[in-house]
Each structure stands twice: as structure tokens, then as C-alpha cells.
Design a protein around this motif. Sequence first.
Motif, PDB file in Angstrom:
ATOM      1  N   LEU A 107       1.856  18.388  -8.408  1.00 30.25           N
ATOM      2  CA  LEU A 107       3.080  17.299  -8.360  1.00 30.25           C
ATOM      3  C   LEU A 107       3.802  17.209  -7.237  1.00 30.25           C
ATOM      4  O   LEU A 107       4.224  16.140  -6.723  1.00 30.25           O
ATOM      5  N   LYS A 108       4.099  18.219  -6.638  1.00 32.75           N
ATOM      6  CA  LYS A 108       5.000  18.125  -5.464  1.00 32.75           C
ATOM      7  C   LYS A 108       4.348  17.469  -4.465  1.00 32.75           C
ATOM      8  O   LYS A 108       4.963  16.605  -3.697  1.00 32.75           O
ATOM      9  N   ARG A 109       3.171  17.895  -4.021  1.00 31.75           N
ATOM     10  CA  ARG A 109       2.151  17.566  -3.009  1.00 31.75           C
ATOM     11  C   ARG A 109       2.056  16.008  -3.132  1.00 31.75           C
ATOM     12  O   ARG A 109       2.128  15.181  -2.289  1.00 31.75           O
ATOM     13  N   VAL A 110       1.502  15.563  -4.373  1.00 31.11           N
ATOM     14  CA  VAL A 110       1.268  14.060  -4.553  1.00 31.11           C
ATOM     15  C   VAL A 110       2.480  13.254  -4.402  1.00 31.11           C
ATOM     16  O   VAL A 110       2.628  12.120  -3.891  1.00 31.11           O
ATOM     17  N   TRP A 111       3.896  13.625  -4.891  1.00 34.87           N
ATOM     18  CA  TRP A 111       4.690  12.647  -4.842  1.00 34.87           C
ATOM     19  C   TRP A 111       5.298  12.520  -3.730  1.00 34.87           C
ATOM     20  O   TRP A 111       5.915  11.390  -3.112  1.00 34.87           O
ATOM     21  N   GLN A 112       5.318  13.544  -2.657  1.00 29.61           N
ATOM     22  CA  GLN A 112       5.585  13.568  -1.291  1.00 29.61           C
ATOM     23  C   GLN A 112       4.469  12.514  -0.548  1.00 29.61           C
ATOM     24  O   GLN A 112       5.132  11.950   0.276  1.00 29.61           O
ATOM     25  N   LYS A 113       3.257  12.770  -0.758  1.00 32.13           N
ATOM     26  CA  LYS A 113       2.513  11.925  -0.229  1.00 32.13           C
ATOM     27  C   LYS A 113       2.507  10.503  -0.485  1.00 32.13           C
ATOM     28  O   LYS A 113       2.614   9.653   0.268  1.00 32.13           O
ATOM     29  N   THR A 114       2.911  10.204  -1.927  1.00 36.23           N
ATOM     30  CA  THR A 114       3.121   8.846  -2.448  1.00 36.23           C
ATOM     31  C   THR A 114       4.165   8.247  -1.535  1.00 36.23           C
ATOM     32  O   THR A 114       4.141   6.888  -1.016  1.00 36.23           O
ATOM     33  N   LYS A 115       5.276   8.945  -1.373  1.00 37.57           N
ATOM     34  CA  LYS A 115       6.445   8.405  -0.753  1.00 37.57           C
ATOM     35  C   LYS A 115       6.085   8.069   0.775  1.00 37.57           C
ATOM     36  O   LYS A 115       6.349   7.078   1.522  1.00 37.57           O
ATOM     37  N   ARG A 116       5.606   9.119   1.203  1.00 38.71           N
ATOM     38  CA  ARG A 116       5.120   8.914   2.780  1.00 38.71           C
ATOM     39  C   ARG A 116       4.030   7.901   3.236  1.00 38.71           C
ATOM     40  O   ARG A 116       4.321   7.212   3.939  1.00 38.71           O
ATOM     41  N   LYS A 117       3.173   7.626   2.171  1.00 36.31           N
ATOM     42  CA  LYS A 117       2.093   6.754   2.314  1.00 36.31           C
ATOM     43  C   LYS A 117       2.957   5.265   2.325  1.00 36.31           C
ATOM     44  O   LYS A 117       2.452   4.236   3.131  1.00 36.31           O
ATOM     45  N   ALA A 118       3.893   5.030   1.347  1.00 37.54           N
ATOM     46  CA  ALA A 118       4.524   3.774   1.242  1.00 37.54           C
ATOM     47  C   ALA A 118       5.557   3.546   2.226  1.00 37.54           C
ATOM     48  O   ALA A 118       5.293   2.358   2.822  1.00 37.54           O
ATOM     49  N   GLN A 119       5.944   4.617   2.821  1.00 43.87           N
ATOM     50  CA  GLN A 119       6.766   4.181   4.128  1.00 43.87           C
ATOM     51  C   GLN A 119       6.031   4.061   5.260  1.00 43.87           C
ATOM     52  O   GLN A 119       6.234   2.830   6.038  1.00 43.87           O
ATOM     53  N   ASP A 120       4.843   4.552   5.373  1.00 48.47           N
ATOM     54  CA  ASP A 120       3.870   4.252   6.486  1.00 48.47           C
ATOM     55  C   ASP A 120       3.442   2.956   6.411  1.00 48.47           C
ATOM     56  O   ASP A 120       3.301   2.066   7.224  1.00 48.47           O
ATOM     57  N   PHE A 121       2.949   2.529   5.043  1.00 44.66           N
ATOM     58  CA  PHE A 121       2.474   1.027   4.831  1.00 44.66           C
ATOM     59  C   PHE A 121       3.610  -0.065   5.216  1.00 44.66           C
ATOM     60  O   PHE A 121       3.334  -0.913   5.983  1.00 44.66           O
ATOM     61  N   LEU A 122       4.835   0.327   4.669  1.00 46.26           N
ATOM     62  CA  LEU A 122       5.776  -0.982   4.969  1.00 46.26           C
ATOM     63  C   LEU A 122       6.060  -0.728   6.530  1.00 46.26           C
ATOM     64  O   LEU A 122       6.683  -1.790   6.993  1.00 46.26           O
ATOM     65  N   GLY A 123       6.219   0.469   7.049  1.00 50.02           N
ATOM     66  CA  GLY A 123       6.523   0.488   8.566  1.00 50.02           C
ATOM     67  C   GLY A 123       5.427  -0.400   9.363  1.00 50.02           C
ATOM     68  O   GLY A 123       5.769  -1.134  10.292  1.00 50.02           O
ATOM     69  N   LYS A 124       4.300  -0.259   9.102  1.00 51.79           N
ATOM     70  CA  LYS A 124       2.973  -1.138   9.899  1.00 51.79           C
ATOM     71  C   LYS A 124       2.979  -2.530   9.538  1.00 51.79           C
ATOM     72  O   LYS A 124       3.011  -3.182  10.263  1.00 51.79           O
ATOM     73  N   ALA A 125       3.433  -2.789   8.007  1.00 53.12           N
ATOM     74  CA  ALA A 125       3.708  -4.322   7.798  1.00 53.12           C
ATOM     75  C   ALA A 125       4.590  -4.588   8.530  1.00 53.12           C
ATOM     76  O   ALA A 125       4.804  -6.071   8.815  1.00 53.12           O
ATOM     77  N   SER A 126       5.803  -4.052   8.839  1.00 50.11           N
ATOM     78  CA  SER A 126       6.998  -4.717   9.355  1.00 50.11           C
ATOM     79  C   SER A 126       6.742  -4.919  10.608  1.00 50.11           C
ATOM     80  O   SER A 126       7.345  -6.030  11.442  1.00 50.11           O
TER      81      SER A 126
END
Length: 283
Positions: free
Chosen positions: A172-191
Motif C-alpha cells: 500500500l505504501k509503495r503503490v500510493w507513492q508510485k501513483t503520486k510520482r507517476k502522475a507528477q511525472d506525466f503532468l510534468g512532461k505534458a506541461s
Amino acid sequence: KNAKILISDGCSGSTITQDFIRRILSAHGFNILKSSYESFNLNLRKNPFLETALKQIKGKPRRSDSQILAYKLLYNHSISKGQTLVNKISPIAFSTHWKVLEKMGVDYVYMSRRNALDICVCSVRDCILGGPEIGYPVFGNNGTKTDLCFKRRKSGEKIQAFFKEGEAKNCLKRVWQKTKRKAQDFLGKASRRNQDTSSMFYHDLFAFEYTPDEKIFQDSFLAWKSFIAPLVEQVNGTIILDILRPAQNTLPPLASHRDVIYNFEQVEKELMEDESLQEFIRY
């Protein structure tokens, strides 16, 4: 543009999400290429151009090279037929190939599951995404281990997840942290691309399927309207309403985690020890 991509991990509701995306785009006038939902995978059944790609790469091909080349060949095939390619890729694959995908001019959206415990349960029951390392699927009536894995979805059997001691908490800890990090990475590249795109949670899109509540339906409608916007020139709200409405209140309420985790009491005790994880338990 001839390609629309849903960026999402497994066990996040990506199959049904892509199904709705294809239906909505088709109703907006797109001629959708008949292809696997996961044609970015290195699998001949999911991308028939993989064999051609492997032959074109000299020497021992890297996984990433054969993956993107096979996708390019499929993309060119869709162009030759005057059709639009719609498929899913993982956040990791997107992060690896995003510059190439940008040059191809694809449109993309990102979707993830808010409840990370659901992802952990799914990974164990389907035997994917590291599931076998943290637990195994069992028959709900007697706790006997089963190898149905992904096939359990169509088996009709009640299959639950059995977590090894401490692993539900770790997952749970690992997946939640990855979920937030992946979303930030996606939005960063998209911006950096300076193009409209969207990121959405699965439950915001599909909450309407579990209740007759009209406010929740309207919230899901607005979520879909925003989510699909980067993929079409002009969103037709009536089309989205017509596709969503028949599915309203067609599913039972989301199952309690007690119903999908065989050793629920053990897992509950572990998660209750950490206040930041308590919110993920669904009763």
C-alpha cells in the motif's frame, strides 16, 4: 491525429476505461482501428507488427527499441487505413518513450486508481505487478490456493487475496507513492509539451455505475467531459451522456475489503497501526 493513448497501470480499471474511450471517440466520428487494448506490449497477439520490428533491428534488440518500433509500425498501419489507433501504455513505457510519442503527434490522457489497496488486492488475485511476492489468490470458501490468477475474472469463482505478513502494508505504501510520482511525472512532461491533457482517478469516472444518485452521475459526466477533451477537437456532451446513462446504477456497491481479502483481520490490524493508511480500508 491518428493515435490516442490511455496511460495507466494494470489493475487500475484501464480495460473498461479504454472501452468507454473507444465508444465515445467512435460516436464523435473517429474510425477506430480494431486492435488490442494493449498493443504496446511485447506480445505478438497484441501487436502483430512485433515480429517485423524484431527483424528490422540489427543485433540483439533492446526491449524498449522493439517496443516503440512495433508501435510505430502499427501506427503507420492505422494511417494507411485512415483509422485512429487507440490503446493503453504503462506510465513506465510512457516515461521511456514520451519524446518519440510527441514527435509522432499522439494525444494522451492519464488515469489511475485512487485506492491503492485495491491495486494491491488486484495484483495478488491476478498474479501480476509483483503480486506473487506479497501474497497469492485463494478460493474464498476454504482458503485453498489457486492458480486461476487473471482467469479468475471469468471463472465465476469467489477468489480472494491472501497477503503474507506485513506485505499489504508495504504494498500500500509503495503503490500510493508510485501513483503520486507517476502522475507528477506525466503532468510534468505534458506541461513541457504545452498541450492540453488530463489526469483522472478511475472512481471519479465510474462512480455513477454504483448508484442511482443523480448528483454523482452528473459529477461523473463532468469528469468524463474533462477527461476526453484532449482527445477530440470539440466535446459533444450529449454523446457522453448517451453513452454513460445506460450504465448508471448497473453495478453493486464496491465490495468491502473484508469480502476480497481472505485474511482481512490481519491486514486490517497492520494498516490500523499507521494513521495514513487507515483511509484506504473500505468496510
